[in-house]
Design a protein around this motif. Structure first.
Motif, PDB file in Angstrom:
ATOM      1  N   MET A 165      44.783  36.087  44.803  1.00 17.03           N
ATOM      2  CA  MET A 165      46.031  35.501  44.366  1.00 17.03           C
ATOM      3  C   MET A 165      46.646  34.775  45.572  1.00 17.03           C
ATOM      4  O   MET A 165      46.462  35.163  46.698  1.00 17.03           O
ATOM      5  CB  MET A 165      46.991  36.577  43.894  1.00 17.03           C
ATOM      6  CG  MET A 165      46.444  37.532  42.847  1.00 17.03           C
ATOM      7  SD  MET A 165      45.765  36.779  41.377  1.00 17.03           S
ATOM      8  CE  MET A 165      47.189  36.034  40.678  1.00 17.03           C
ATOM      9  N   CYS A 225      51.795  32.416  42.652  1.00 19.94           N
ATOM     10  CA  CYS A 225      51.866  33.299  41.488  1.00 19.94           C
ATOM     11  C   CYS A 225      53.324  33.497  41.068  1.00 19.94           C
ATOM     12  O   CYS A 225      54.191  33.803  41.883  1.00 19.94           O
ATOM     13  CB  CYS A 225      51.242  34.655  41.803  1.00 19.94           C
ATOM     14  SG  CYS A 225      51.353  35.845  40.440  1.00 19.94           S
ATOM     15  N   GLU A 237      46.685  39.016  33.299  1.00 23.64           N
ATOM     16  CA  GLU A 237      46.636  40.403  32.840  1.00 23.64           C
ATOM     17  C   GLU A 237      46.292  40.469  31.347  1.00 23.64           C
ATOM     18  O   GLU A 237      45.545  41.346  30.923  1.00 23.64           O
ATOM     19  CB  GLU A 237      47.970  41.083  33.110  1.00 23.64           C
ATOM     20  CG  GLU A 237      47.987  42.548  32.802  1.00 23.64           C
ATOM     21  CD  GLU A 237      49.318  43.179  33.168  1.00 23.64           C
ATOM     22  OE1 GLU A 237      49.293  44.342  33.596  1.00 23.64           O
ATOM     23  OE2 GLU A 237      50.373  42.524  33.031  1.00 23.64           O
ATOM     24  N   PHE A 290      43.273  42.499  36.280  1.00 23.47           N
ATOM     25  CA  PHE A 290      44.551  42.081  36.844  1.00 23.47           C
ATOM     26  C   PHE A 290      45.695  42.946  36.330  1.00 23.47           C
ATOM     27  O   PHE A 290      45.667  43.423  35.201  1.00 23.47           O
ATOM     28  CB  PHE A 290      44.856  40.617  36.478  1.00 23.47           C
ATOM     29  CG  PHE A 290      43.922  39.634  37.096  1.00 23.47           C
ATOM     30  CD1 PHE A 290      44.160  39.117  38.355  1.00 23.47           C
ATOM     31  CD2 PHE A 290      42.790  39.224  36.414  1.00 23.47           C
ATOM     32  CE1 PHE A 290      43.285  38.211  38.933  1.00 23.47           C
ATOM     33  CE2 PHE A 290      41.904  38.312  36.972  1.00 23.47           C
ATOM     34  CZ  PHE A 290      42.154  37.808  38.232  1.00 23.47           C
ATOM     35  N   THR A 291      46.701  43.101  37.171  1.00 22.47           N
ATOM     36  CA  THR A 291      47.945  43.748  36.764  1.00 22.47           C
ATOM     37  C   THR A 291      49.099  43.006  37.425  1.00 22.47           C
ATOM     38  O   THR A 291      48.931  42.412  38.502  1.00 22.47           O
ATOM     39  CB  THR A 291      47.960  45.239  37.158  1.00 22.47           C
ATOM     40  OG1 THR A 291      49.089  45.866  36.574  1.00 22.47           O
ATOM     41  CG2 THR A 291      47.990  45.440  38.669  1.00 22.47           C
ATOM     42  N   GLY A 346      52.676  43.585  39.074  1.00 25.27           N
ATOM     43  CA  GLY A 346      53.468  44.662  39.644  1.00 25.27           C
ATOM     44  C   GLY A 346      54.958  44.495  39.430  1.00 25.27           C
ATOM     45  O   GLY A 346      55.421  43.501  38.857  1.00 25.27           O
ATOM     46  N   ARG A 401      54.351  39.926  40.677  1.00 25.11           N
ATOM     47  CA  ARG A 401      53.204  39.196  41.222  1.00 25.11           C
ATOM     48  C   ARG A 401      51.939  39.881  40.738  1.00 25.11           C
ATOM     49  O   ARG A 401      51.857  41.098  40.708  1.00 25.11           O
ATOM     50  CB  ARG A 401      53.252  39.154  42.737  1.00 25.11           C
ATOM     51  CG  ARG A 401      54.471  38.354  43.225  1.00 25.11           C
ATOM     52  CD  ARG A 401      54.497  38.161  44.711  1.00 25.11           C
ATOM     53  NE  ARG A 401      53.271  37.624  45.230  1.00 25.11           N
ATOM     54  CZ  ARG A 401      53.033  36.337  45.463  1.00 25.11           C
ATOM     55  NH1 ARG A 401      53.947  35.441  45.173  1.00 25.11           N
ATOM     56  NH2 ARG A 401      51.900  35.928  45.964  1.00 25.11           N
ATOM     57  N   ARG A 454      48.063  41.133  40.719  1.00 24.82           N
ATOM     58  CA  ARG A 454      47.143  41.700  41.700  1.00 24.82           C
ATOM     59  C   ARG A 454      45.785  41.918  41.051  1.00 24.82           C
ATOM     60  O   ARG A 454      45.712  42.343  39.898  1.00 24.82           O
ATOM     61  CB  ARG A 454      47.659  43.029  42.206  1.00 24.82           C
ATOM     62  CG  ARG A 454      48.832  42.869  43.135  1.00 24.82           C
ATOM     63  CD  ARG A 454      49.345  44.212  43.633  1.00 24.82           C
ATOM     64  NE  ARG A 454      50.429  44.057  44.570  1.00 24.82           N
ATOM     65  CZ  ARG A 454      51.597  43.489  44.327  1.00 24.82           C
ATOM     66  NH1 ARG A 454      51.849  42.996  43.147  1.00 24.82           N
ATOM     67  NH2 ARG A 454      52.523  43.395  45.250  1.00 24.82           N
ATOM     68  N   LEU A 455      44.756  41.670  41.808  1.00 19.76           N
ATOM     69  CA  LEU A 455      43.399  41.944  41.384  1.00 19.76           C
ATOM     70  C   LEU A 455      43.146  43.434  41.549  1.00 19.76           C
ATOM     71  O   LEU A 455      43.463  44.011  42.587  1.00 19.76           O
ATOM     72  CB  LEU A 455      42.426  41.130  42.247  1.00 19.76           C
ATOM     73  CG  LEU A 455      40.964  41.171  41.879  1.00 19.76           C
ATOM     74  CD1 LEU A 455      40.742  40.605  40.481  1.00 19.76           C
ATOM     75  CD2 LEU A 455      40.173  40.365  42.900  1.00 19.76           C
ATOM     76  N   ASP A 506      38.088  44.806  44.133  1.00 16.31           N
ATOM     77  CA  ASP A 506      37.669  43.933  45.219  1.00 16.31           C
ATOM     78  C   ASP A 506      36.577  44.635  46.003  1.00 16.31           C
ATOM     79  O   ASP A 506      36.865  45.642  46.644  1.00 16.31           O
ATOM     80  CB  ASP A 506      38.850  43.591  46.122  1.00 16.31           C
ATOM     81  CG  ASP A 506      38.502  42.538  47.162  1.00 16.31           C
ATOM     82  OD1 ASP A 506      37.506  41.815  46.973  1.00 16.31           O
ATOM     83  OD2 ASP A 506      39.228  42.440  48.157  1.00 16.31           O
TER      84      ASP A 506
END
Length: 61
Positions: free
Chosen positions: A1, A5, A12, A19-20, A22, A26, A28-29, A32
């Motif tokens: 990201m 964003c 999501e 993805f989520t 928060g 923003r 987040r992956l 990873d």
């Protein structure tokens, strides 16, 4: 990201396992590195992002 964003949540909704968004609004992956079998979901989320905030790095095309 990246910094562009805006927390729209489209990534999501397209790829909820990846993805989520928060509390800071923003995305987040969640994984990873992303497993090979999930790269299609990342590509779909990247294509759907209204701010083009999802970049796919080399080796993950």
């Amino acid at each position: 990201m990246n910094d562009s964003c805006i927390g729209s949540g489209i990534c999501e909704s397209v790829a909820p396992d990846l993805f989520t968004v928060g509390d800071d609004e923003r995305a987040r992956l969640l994984m990873d590195p992303v497993p090979d079998g999930a790269l299609g979901g990342v590509r779909d989320a990247a294509a759907s992002c209204p701010m083009a905030a999802i970049a796919i790095g080399d080796g993950q095309r």
